[in-house]
Design a protein around this motif. Structure first.
Motif, PDB file in Angstrom:
ATOM      1  N   MET A  21      37.067  42.574  39.882  1.00  0.00           N
ATOM      2  CA  MET A  21      35.819  42.554  40.640  1.00  0.00           C
ATOM      3  C   MET A  21      35.870  41.517  41.751  1.00  0.00           C
ATOM      4  SD  MET A  21      33.227  42.911  37.493  1.00  0.00           S
ATOM      5  CE  MET A  21      31.647  43.066  38.248  1.00  0.00           C
ATOM      6  N   LYS A  22      36.446  40.339  41.398  1.00  0.00           N
ATOM      7  CA  LYS A  22      36.529  39.277  42.401  1.00  0.00           C
ATOM      8  C   LYS A  22      37.348  39.725  43.601  1.00  0.00           C
ATOM      9  CE  LYS A  22      35.991  34.999  39.858  1.00  0.00           C
ATOM     10  NZ  LYS A  22      36.716  34.046  39.027  1.00  0.00           N
ATOM     11  N   SER A  23      38.544  40.251  43.293  1.00  0.00           N
ATOM     12  CA  SER A  23      39.411  40.614  44.418  1.00  0.00           C
ATOM     13  C   SER A  23      38.821  41.787  45.187  1.00  0.00           C
ATOM     14  CB  SER A  23      40.825  40.930  43.933  1.00  0.00           C
ATOM     15  OG  SER A  23      40.807  41.761  42.820  1.00  0.00           O
ATOM     16  N   GLN A  24      38.068  42.632  44.478  1.00  0.00           N
ATOM     17  CA  GLN A  24      37.425  43.746  45.179  1.00  0.00           C
ATOM     18  C   GLN A  24      36.418  43.241  46.211  1.00  0.00           C
ATOM     19  OE1 GLN A  24      34.521  45.952  43.302  1.00  0.00           O
ATOM     20  NE2 GLN A  24      34.962  47.855  44.368  1.00  0.00           N
ATOM     21  N   LYS A  25      35.640  42.232  45.794  1.00  0.00           N
ATOM     22  CA  LYS A  25      34.644  41.683  46.727  1.00  0.00           C
ATOM     23  C   LYS A  25      35.334  41.059  47.937  1.00  0.00           C
ATOM     24  CE  LYS A  25      30.686  38.635  46.998  1.00  0.00           C
ATOM     25  NZ  LYS A  25      31.088  37.681  48.024  1.00  0.00           N
TER      26      LYS A  25
ATOM     27  N   LYS B  60      47.492  36.233  50.594  1.00  0.00           N
ATOM     28  CA  LYS B  60      47.866  34.901  50.134  1.00  0.00           C
ATOM     29  C   LYS B  60      46.949  33.851  50.733  1.00  0.00           C
ATOM     30  CE  LYS B  60      52.709  34.777  48.845  1.00  0.00           C
ATOM     31  NZ  LYS B  60      54.041  34.640  49.417  1.00  0.00           N
ATOM     32  N   LYS B  61      46.656  34.025  52.025  1.00  0.00           N
ATOM     33  CA  LYS B  61      45.832  33.055  52.735  1.00  0.00           C
ATOM     34  C   LYS B  61      44.452  32.954  52.102  1.00  0.00           C
ATOM     35  CE  LYS B  61      44.180  32.636  57.313  1.00  0.00           C
ATOM     36  NZ  LYS B  61      44.132  33.440  58.537  1.00  0.00           N
ATOM     37  N   HIS B  62      43.896  34.119  51.707  1.00  0.00           N
ATOM     38  CA  HIS B  62      42.558  34.112  51.121  1.00  0.00           C
ATOM     39  C   HIS B  62      42.586  34.091  49.601  1.00  0.00           C
ATOM     40  CE1 HIS B  62      40.260  34.754  54.840  1.00  0.00           C
ATOM     41  NE2 HIS B  62      41.415  35.260  55.249  1.00  0.00           N
ATOM     42  N   ASN B  63      43.778  33.838  49.059  1.00  0.00           N
ATOM     43  CA  ASN B  63      43.905  33.674  47.616  1.00  0.00           C
ATOM     44  C   ASN B  63      43.428  34.892  46.834  1.00  0.00           C
ATOM     45  OD1 ASN B  63      44.668  32.364  45.383  1.00  0.00           O
ATOM     46  ND2 ASN B  63      42.877  31.037  45.252  1.00  0.00           N
ATOM     47  N   ILE B  64      43.867  36.060  47.241  1.00  0.00           N
ATOM     48  CA  ILE B  64      43.512  37.274  46.517  1.00  0.00           C
ATOM     49  C   ILE B  64      44.679  37.678  45.638  1.00  0.00           C
ATOM     50  CG2 ILE B  64      42.933  39.706  46.712  1.00  0.00           C
ATOM     51  CD1 ILE B  64      41.673  39.155  49.334  1.00  0.00           C
ATOM     52  N   ASN B  65      44.397  37.825  44.344  1.00  0.00           N
ATOM     53  CA  ASN B  65      45.454  38.353  43.474  1.00  0.00           C
ATOM     54  C   ASN B  65      45.649  39.806  43.817  1.00  0.00           C
ATOM     55  OD1 ASN B  65      45.502  35.951  42.111  1.00  0.00           O
ATOM     56  ND2 ASN B  65      43.915  36.619  40.694  1.00  0.00           N
ATOM     57  N   PRO B  66      46.893  40.243  43.817  1.00  0.00           N
ATOM     58  CA  PRO B  66      47.077  41.677  43.988  1.00  0.00           C
ATOM     59  C   PRO B  66      46.373  42.405  42.848  1.00  0.00           C
ATOM     60  CG  PRO B  66      49.139  40.557  43.449  1.00  0.00           C
ATOM     61  CD  PRO B  66      48.139  39.512  43.707  1.00  0.00           C
ATOM     62  N   LEU B  67      45.784  43.546  43.143  1.00  0.00           N
ATOM     63  CA  LEU B  67      45.027  44.282  42.142  1.00  0.00           C
ATOM     64  C   LEU B  67      45.949  44.712  41.019  1.00  0.00           C
ATOM     65  CD1 LEU B  67      43.174  46.519  44.679  1.00  0.00           C
ATOM     66  CD2 LEU B  67      42.227  44.608  43.458  1.00  0.00           C
ATOM     67  N   SER B  68      45.335  44.926  39.857  1.00  0.00           N
ATOM     68  CA  SER B  68      46.156  45.412  38.757  1.00  0.00           C
ATOM     69  C   SER B  68      46.553  46.852  39.052  1.00  0.00           C
ATOM     70  CB  SER B  68      45.394  45.339  37.445  1.00  0.00           C
ATOM     71  OG  SER B  68      44.297  46.203  37.490  1.00  0.00           O
ATOM     72  N   GLY B  69      47.664  47.251  38.486  1.00  0.00           N
ATOM     73  CA  GLY B  69      48.182  48.570  38.806  1.00  0.00           C
ATOM     74  C   GLY B  69      47.409  49.677  38.141  1.00  0.00           C
ATOM     75  N   CYS B  70      47.972  50.856  38.245  1.00  0.00           N
ATOM     76  CA  CYS B  70      47.266  52.038  37.779  1.00  0.00           C
ATOM     77  C   CYS B  70      47.235  52.113  36.252  1.00  0.00           C
ATOM     78  CB  CYS B  70      47.957  53.263  38.343  1.00  0.00           C
ATOM     79  SG  CYS B  70      46.887  54.637  38.474  1.00  0.00           S
ATOM     80  N   LEU B  71      48.369  51.840  35.632  1.00  0.00           N
ATOM     81  CA  LEU B  71      48.456  52.048  34.187  1.00  0.00           C
ATOM     82  C   LEU B  71      47.534  51.130  33.381  1.00  0.00           C
ATOM     83  CD1 LEU B  71      52.169  52.920  33.493  1.00  0.00           C
ATOM     84  CD2 LEU B  71      50.160  54.367  33.413  1.00  0.00           C
ATOM     85  N   PRO B  72      47.455  49.828  33.680  1.00  0.00           N
ATOM     86  CA  PRO B  72      46.503  48.983  32.958  1.00  0.00           C
ATOM     87  C   PRO B  72      45.076  49.515  33.072  1.00  0.00           C
ATOM     88  CG  PRO B  72      47.955  47.633  34.264  1.00  0.00           C
ATOM     89  CD  PRO B  72      48.264  49.038  34.618  1.00  0.00           C
TER      90      PRO B  72
ATOM     91  N   GLN C 225      40.370  51.005  41.197  1.00  0.00           N
ATOM     92  CA  GLN C 225      40.794  50.627  42.540  1.00  0.00           C
ATOM     93  C   GLN C 225      42.290  50.793  42.671  1.00  0.00           C
ATOM     94  OE1 GLN C 225      39.181  46.776  42.802  1.00  0.00           O
ATOM     95  NE2 GLN C 225      39.701  46.287  40.705  1.00  0.00           N
ATOM     96  N   CYS C 226      42.683  51.179  43.854  1.00  0.00           N
ATOM     97  CA  CYS C 226      44.089  51.473  44.087  1.00  0.00           C
ATOM     98  C   CYS C 226      44.639  50.419  45.023  1.00  0.00           C
ATOM     99  CB  CYS C 226      44.216  52.848  44.715  1.00  0.00           C
ATOM    100  SG  CYS C 226      45.901  53.316  45.008  1.00  0.00           S
ATOM    101  N   LYS C 227      45.796  49.872  44.662  1.00  0.00           N
ATOM    102  CA  LYS C 227      46.341  48.846  45.541  1.00  0.00           C
ATOM    103  C   LYS C 227      47.358  49.417  46.509  1.00  0.00           C
ATOM    104  CE  LYS C 227      49.825  47.257  42.251  1.00  0.00           C
ATOM    105  NZ  LYS C 227      50.351  46.076  41.586  1.00  0.00           N
ATOM    106  N   GLN C 228      47.646  50.688  46.355  1.00  0.00           N
ATOM    107  CA  GLN C 228      48.673  51.280  47.200  1.00  0.00           C
ATOM    108  C   GLN C 228      48.069  51.909  48.449  1.00  0.00           C
ATOM    109  OE1 GLN C 228      51.635  50.812  46.266  1.00  0.00           O
ATOM    110  NE2 GLN C 228      51.921  51.099  44.075  1.00  0.00           N
ATOM    111  N   ASN C 229      48.825  51.836  49.507  1.00  0.00           N
ATOM    112  CA  ASN C 229      48.426  52.540  50.715  1.00  0.00           C
ATOM    113  C   ASN C 229      49.684  53.073  51.396  1.00  0.00           C
ATOM    114  OD1 ASN C 229      47.156  53.505  52.925  1.00  0.00           O
ATOM    115  ND2 ASN C 229      46.773  51.524  53.863  1.00  0.00           N
TER     116      ASN C 229
END
Lengths: 258, 87
Positions: A47-51, A83-95, B52-56
């Motif tokens: 949710m955080k990274s989405q915002k 990286k600059k805005h400290n966003i974790n990459p979103l979790s992938g599809c399978l999780p 949410q999808c991280k791929q583009n």
């Protein structure tokens, strides 16, 4: 993963809650609270990274304009921005899929639990305020509440329909141009569908909840309210204010024309 | 716009050579335009879950591109591999 084992554990947990609270309704509420609180650590980072991503959208678009053709450069620039805005990459599809399966299992356990009046020899007390939780709600209060809360939640999270402009419009050959056009059409269609669903689905929920045992409707309302509170602390009211303003404006216009 | 989508869908991939490719690309597009928005809203409203999808490009777009490029079997394989590796 043995689903029936998880089922049994959750059932036992529900029965224990019932023993403590002495009431099916209260045990459903407690169950919702506990389970959703346990799931918070899973959903919070997303949710955080989405915002943050939503806030960064203009900058991302700028990057796309700059590196439109060079995909690798675009990806690198995006990573640097994250990286600059400290966003974790979103979790992938399978999780995410695993999490969804978990939520559906929870829901199924609850439906199974609600349709019983006794479990392993323990008699369950289905009365809660005006409701008999194993029967549908006679006054249609819970179904309507379920629909309204779901609408509010989805307005908070999904900001209406935005047509994602993913496809750079610089294709040279006619064939490529045609294919891009088709993709854009599909994206547009998807956005329009999502907007319609946003308003149709709560109505459907209300109609379904009328038929279901009211314990299920209670679970729906409780978990949706939990999500609303969680979402409020993460992102505020989101799209709700927008739609509220629009409706207010609409009614003001009407009163002026009268 | 709905009509345009329907026409595109019925014409599905006049450029693709095989029936199989047309069918698979058509069904992926159907997923993108109908099932995906439904799932998004359903998950949000019933579980408060934001997918949410991280791929583009997304996996479905990628698969369509790969099918156009390499043919149906290879394209679908590539799409599935990418989907499986996304974690």
């Amino acid at each position: 993963m043995n689903l029936s084992l998880i089922n049994n554990i959750l059932m036992e947990f529900l029965v224990q809650l019932h023993q403590i609270t002495g009431n099916l309704g209260l045990s459903i509420l407690a169950f919702t609270l506990v389970v959703r609180l346990l799931l918070v650590p899973l959903s919070l980072p997303g949710m955080k990274s989405q915002k943050k991503l939503r806030d960064l959208q203009p900058e991302l678009n700028k990057l796309k304009a700059i590196h439109g053709k060079d995909k690798k450069a675009l990806q690198l620039a995006q990573m640097e921005l994250y990286k600059k805005h400290n966003i974790n990459p979103l979790s992938g599809c399978l999780p995410q899929v695993v999490q969804i399966v978990l939520l559906i299992v929870l829901y199924q356990v609850l439906v199974a639990f609600v349709s019983k009046t006794e479990f392993n020899g323990v008699a369950l007390n289905p009365h809660f305020f005006w409701l008999n939780l194993t029967q549908p709600d006679k006054f249609f209060i819970l179904p309507v509440l379920a629909g309204i809360t779901q609408l509010i939640l989805s307005l908070m999270i999904l900001p209406g329909a935005e047509t994602p402009n993913l496809i750079p419009d610089d294709a040279k050959s006619k064939k490529l141009k045609e294919e891009n056009k088709k993709e854009e059409d599909t994206a547009e269609m998807a956005a329009a569908m999502q907007k319609q669903m946003l308003f149709i689905m709560p109505i459907m929920t209300a109609f379904i909840a009328v038929r279901f045992p009211s314990g299920v409707a209670l679970y729906w309302v409780a978990s949706t309210v939990f999500s609303i509170i969680q979402q409020y602390f993460m992102t505020g009211w989101g799209g709700v204010t927008l739609y509220l303003k629009r409706t207010l404006n609409f009614f003001q216009m009407k009163s002026f024309t009268k | 716009m709905k009509r345009r989508f329907a026409i595109n869908f019925l014409r599905a991939e006049s450029s693709s050579p095989t029936l199989l490719a047309r069918a698979s690309i058509g069904s992926i597009q159907l997923y993108q335009a109908l099932l995906r928005p439904f799932l998004t809203v359903w998950l949000v409203q019933n579980f408060g879950f934001v997918s949410q999808c991280k791929q583009n490009p997304t996996c479905s777009q990628y698969t369509i591109h790969q099918i156009r490029k390499h043919g149906t079997i290879t394209g679908l394989k590539k799409g599935l591999i990418r989907f499986w590796n996304c974690r």
